[in-house]
Every structure is written in C-alpha cells, then in structure tokens.
Write a protein that holds these residues in place. Sequence first.
Motif, PDB file in Angstrom:
ATOM      1  N   ALA A  75       0.849  -1.192   0.000  1.00 10.64           N
ATOM      2  CA  ALA A  75       0.000   0.000   0.000  1.00 10.64           C
ATOM      3  C   ALA A  75       0.885   1.243   0.000  1.00 10.64           C
ATOM      4  O   ALA A  75       1.837   1.341   0.774  1.00 10.64           O
ATOM      5  CB  ALA A  75      -0.897  -0.006   1.233  1.00 10.64           C
ATOM      6  N   ASP A  76       0.600   2.158  -0.900  1.00 11.82           N
ATOM      7  CA  ASP A  76       1.369   3.391  -1.090  1.00 11.82           C
ATOM      8  C   ASP A  76       2.726   3.148  -1.745  1.00 11.82           C
ATOM      9  O   ASP A  76       3.573   4.047  -1.767  1.00 11.82           O
ATOM     10  CB  ASP A  76       1.570   4.154   0.229  1.00 11.82           C
ATOM     11  CG  ASP A  76       0.256   4.682   0.797  1.00 11.82           C
ATOM     12  OD1 ASP A  76      -0.624   5.043  -0.017  1.00 11.82           O
ATOM     13  OD2 ASP A  76       0.106   4.738   2.028  1.00 11.82           O
ATOM     14  N   TYR A  79       1.997   5.317  -4.629  1.00 11.85           N
ATOM     15  CA  TYR A  79       1.377   6.600  -4.280  1.00 11.85           C
ATOM     16  C   TYR A  79       2.273   7.510  -3.443  1.00 11.85           C
ATOM     17  O   TYR A  79       2.252   8.728  -3.609  1.00 11.85           O
ATOM     18  CB  TYR A  79       0.062   6.341  -3.532  1.00 11.85           C
ATOM     19  CG  TYR A  79      -0.778   7.578  -3.336  1.00 11.85           C
ATOM     20  CD1 TYR A  79      -1.297   8.275  -4.430  1.00 11.85           C
ATOM     21  CD2 TYR A  79      -1.063   8.060  -2.055  1.00 11.85           C
ATOM     22  CE1 TYR A  79      -2.071   9.406  -4.260  1.00 11.85           C
ATOM     23  CE2 TYR A  79      -1.844   9.192  -1.880  1.00 11.85           C
ATOM     24  CZ  TYR A  79      -2.342   9.859  -2.983  1.00 11.85           C
ATOM     25  OH  TYR A  79      -3.108  10.987  -2.809  1.00 11.85           O
ATOM     26  N   LYS A  80       3.082   6.919  -2.554  1.00  8.17           N
ATOM     27  CA  LYS A  80       3.939   7.744  -1.697  1.00  8.17           C
ATOM     28  C   LYS A  80       5.419   7.634  -2.057  1.00  8.17           C
ATOM     29  O   LYS A  80       6.282   7.997  -1.270  1.00  8.17           O
ATOM     30  CB  LYS A  80       3.718   7.370  -0.226  1.00  8.17           C
ATOM     31  CG  LYS A  80       2.353   7.811   0.283  1.00  8.17           C
ATOM     32  CD  LYS A  80       2.226   7.652   1.780  1.00  8.17           C
ATOM     33  CE  LYS A  80       0.878   8.170   2.263  1.00  8.17           C
ATOM     34  NZ  LYS A  80       0.713   8.006   3.726  1.00  8.17           N
ATOM     35  N   ASN A  81       5.685   7.144  -3.251  1.00  5.94           N
ATOM     36  CA  ASN A  81       7.066   7.095  -3.754  1.00  5.94           C
ATOM     37  C   ASN A  81       7.160   8.098  -4.901  1.00  5.94           C
ATOM     38  O   ASN A  81       6.652   7.851  -5.998  1.00  5.94           O
ATOM     39  CB  ASN A  81       7.399   5.685  -4.244  1.00  5.94           C
ATOM     40  CG  ASN A  81       8.833   5.556  -4.735  1.00  5.94           C
ATOM     41  OD1 ASN A  81       9.495   6.550  -5.037  1.00  5.94           O
ATOM     42  ND2 ASN A  81       9.314   4.331  -4.836  1.00  5.94           N
ATOM     43  N   GLU A  82       7.786   9.235  -4.641  1.00  9.44           N
ATOM     44  CA  GLU A  82       7.808  10.312  -5.631  1.00  9.44           C
ATOM     45  C   GLU A  82       8.546   9.926  -6.917  1.00  9.44           C
ATOM     46  O   GLU A  82       8.356  10.553  -7.953  1.00  9.44           O
ATOM     47  CB  GLU A  82       8.437  11.574  -5.028  1.00  9.44           C
ATOM     48  CG  GLU A  82       7.597  12.211  -3.929  1.00  9.44           C
ATOM     49  CD  GLU A  82       6.188  12.578  -4.407  1.00  9.44           C
ATOM     50  OE1 GLU A  82       6.044  13.066  -5.542  1.00  9.44           O
ATOM     51  OE2 GLU A  82       5.223  12.355  -3.643  1.00  9.44           O
ATOM     52  N   LYS A  85       5.414   7.650  -8.477  1.00 14.20           N
ATOM     53  CA  LYS A  85       4.003   8.017  -8.306  1.00 14.20           C
ATOM     54  C   LYS A  85       3.387   8.366  -9.658  1.00 14.20           C
ATOM     55  O   LYS A  85       3.952   9.133 -10.440  1.00 14.20           O
ATOM     56  CB  LYS A  85       3.877   9.201  -7.356  1.00 14.20           C
ATOM     57  CG  LYS A  85       2.431   9.622  -7.091  1.00 14.20           C
ATOM     58  CD  LYS A  85       2.377  10.768  -6.097  1.00 14.20           C
ATOM     59  CE  LYS A  85       0.932  11.188  -5.822  1.00 14.20           C
ATOM     60  NZ  LYS A  85       0.857  12.273  -4.824  1.00 14.20           N
ATOM     61  N   LEU A 113      -5.428   8.690  -6.258  1.00 13.83           N
ATOM     62  CA  LEU A 113      -5.074   7.589  -5.364  1.00 13.83           C
ATOM     63  C   LEU A 113      -5.470   6.249  -5.972  1.00 13.83           C
ATOM     64  O   LEU A 113      -4.701   5.277  -5.925  1.00 13.83           O
ATOM     65  CB  LEU A 113      -5.762   7.776  -4.015  1.00 13.83           C
ATOM     66  CG  LEU A 113      -5.630   6.617  -3.017  1.00 13.83           C
ATOM     67  CD1 LEU A 113      -4.163   6.406  -2.622  1.00 13.83           C
ATOM     68  CD2 LEU A 113      -6.484   6.870  -1.785  1.00 13.83           C
ATOM     69  N   ASN A 116      -3.046   4.857  -8.586  1.00 11.37           N
ATOM     70  CA  ASN A 116      -1.841   4.293  -7.976  1.00 11.37           C
ATOM     71  C   ASN A 116      -2.129   2.978  -7.256  1.00 11.37           C
ATOM     72  O   ASN A 116      -1.293   2.066  -7.269  1.00 11.37           O
ATOM     73  CB  ASN A 116      -1.216   5.314  -7.022  1.00 11.37           C
ATOM     74  CG  ASN A 116      -0.495   6.422  -7.764  1.00 11.37           C
ATOM     75  OD1 ASN A 116       0.685   6.295  -8.084  1.00 11.37           O
ATOM     76  ND2 ASN A 116      -1.196   7.505  -8.056  1.00 11.37           N
ATOM     77  N   ARG A 117      -3.300   2.859  -6.651  1.00 11.25           N
ATOM     78  CA  ARG A 117      -3.676   1.603  -6.009  1.00 11.25           C
ATOM     79  C   ARG A 117      -3.759   0.471  -7.044  1.00 11.25           C
ATOM     80  O   ARG A 117      -3.336  -0.663  -6.772  1.00 11.25           O
ATOM     81  CB  ARG A 117      -5.022   1.753  -5.302  1.00 11.25           C
ATOM     82  CG  ARG A 117      -4.965   2.528  -4.011  1.00 11.25           C
ATOM     83  CD  ARG A 117      -4.290   1.696  -2.904  1.00 11.25           C
ATOM     84  NE  ARG A 117      -4.263   2.444  -1.648  1.00 11.25           N
ATOM     85  CZ  ARG A 117      -3.255   3.187  -1.236  1.00 11.25           C
ATOM     86  NH1 ARG A 117      -2.153   3.275  -1.979  1.00 11.25           N
ATOM     87  NH2 ARG A 117      -3.303   3.822  -0.087  1.00 11.25           N
ATOM     88  N   GLU A 120      -0.264  -0.644  -7.908  1.00  9.80           N
ATOM     89  CA  GLU A 120       0.305  -1.457  -6.818  1.00  9.80           C
ATOM     90  C   GLU A 120      -0.225  -2.889  -6.873  1.00  9.80           C
ATOM     91  O   GLU A 120       0.520  -3.855  -6.676  1.00  9.80           O
ATOM     92  CB  GLU A 120      -0.034  -0.807  -5.468  1.00  9.80           C
ATOM     93  CG  GLU A 120       0.699   0.506  -5.227  1.00  9.80           C
ATOM     94  CD  GLU A 120       0.006   1.424  -4.231  1.00  9.80           C
ATOM     95  OE1 GLU A 120       0.438   2.578  -4.095  1.00  9.80           O
ATOM     96  OE2 GLU A 120      -0.971   0.988  -3.574  1.00  9.80           O
TER      97      GLU A 120
END
Length: 251
Positions: A75-76, A79-82, A85, A113, A116-117, A120
Amino acid sequence: MKNKLFLLLLFPIFGFAQGGLLDKIKKDVQKEVKKVAPVDLNTLNGSKGNLDIAAGLKEALHKGIEKQVTKLTAADGFYKNEMVKILLPEELQKVDEALRKFGLGSLADKGLLMINRAAEDATKEATPIFVDAVKNMSFTDTKNILMGNENAATSYLQTNTTSPLYAKFNPVIKNSFTKVGADKVWATIIKKYNSLPMVKKVNPDLTDYTTNKALEGVFKMIGVEEKNIRADIKARTTPLLKQVFAMQDKK
C-alpha cells in the motif's frame, strides 16, 4: 600471514637470510595471498567461469526484483514514492484543475489515489515474469550486462519482459479499478467534468495509461537497485556478488 609478510620485507634489508629459507618464505606467503585474494573471473576459462558470472548476475537481478519490486506492491508503494508516483495524464490535468476550481478537490485526490492503487495491485504479477526472463539469460547476455553500462541489466529486462508484462498488467489493472472502486470514482469524475460549462468532453483510456506508467515505475526501481549494486561495494551482500562485480570494477 602478517608475520610472514613482515619477515619477507625485512630479509632484503638486513641481508642475513639464506637463499633457500627466503625462497621457502616467499612460497609460503604466495600461498597465503592466494587464499584471500579475489578471483579474477577474466582468468577463468570454460564452464566454471561462465557459471560464476551467470550466477552472480542472476543473483543481482533477483535481489533487485525482490527488494525493489516488492516495495511497489505494498500500500502506497506507488502513491507515496515520488520516483514512481503516477500522476494524471495531460488530458486529465485540466479535469483535475476544473474539479478543484469547483470545490471538488477531494474527488480529484481520490481519483489519483485509485490509479496508484491499481498499479500497486498489478505489480504483484511482475515477479514470475522477471524470474523467467532471468532464468532464460544466456552466458553471452550475462557477460554483456556485467560489462555494460550502469543500467544494462534493466535495459535487458525491459527488452525481454515489456510485452508479457503489459499483457499481464493490463487486465489486472482493469480488474483492480473495479476492485478498489476506481472505475466508479473515475466515472463520477468524468461525468462531473463533462457536465461543466464550456469544457471539451474527455473519455481517456485510463487502463492503458496506468499500465504503461506502472511498467515505467517497475523498471525505474529495478534500475535504482542495479545502479546501487554496481556502484556501492556495501550493496554486494553475498560472496558471489562481491566476486562477480569485482570483475566489473576492473573494466
């Protein structure tokens, strides 16, 4: 071994050793040095040297896949990896701007979001395909990669896995959009946007876009690990990696 090396240095200075004793010490020192000196794979001929090189490269690639691709499946992970992303395609950037202008920023955020989900989720399909590609590498492939540039292995994987990865990713991302609710979110976003006055209607293929962006992210993270192993000796965490990549350092 240190004592023998020390004595070997002292004998020429004081000149009191007999020739036979000095020769014996030299031979003893040479034996000790051989025990600890790294093996130069350039001097290994035949199948043993080939197997060492191939095994070292394959180990490095498996390490990159395990360490970096696995991160993307969490999870992320996107989304939280610049670095990877997934941002909106150009066509939808005006959609995002318009929604925020009309107070629908939370809907726009949710849509991003969900993209990106889905990436993943799809990336979980990558590992078996990479493993097959690595398994099928020839010795020529591994030697060229080892002595190639800093992203030679990543380029090899891109060439040999992009098509099967796309074929795997695309339906998974399509299903993921449904599973994570992205299809409904984006249907709402597009409907809202297209109902706004003075806008040009859009109907983007988000599945194709997200598939390609997910693949870009996967290869980017493998490239990060490859560069790390090539440049940082501390990243070579097994004897085989140290042995094989020492050959690259000498090129």
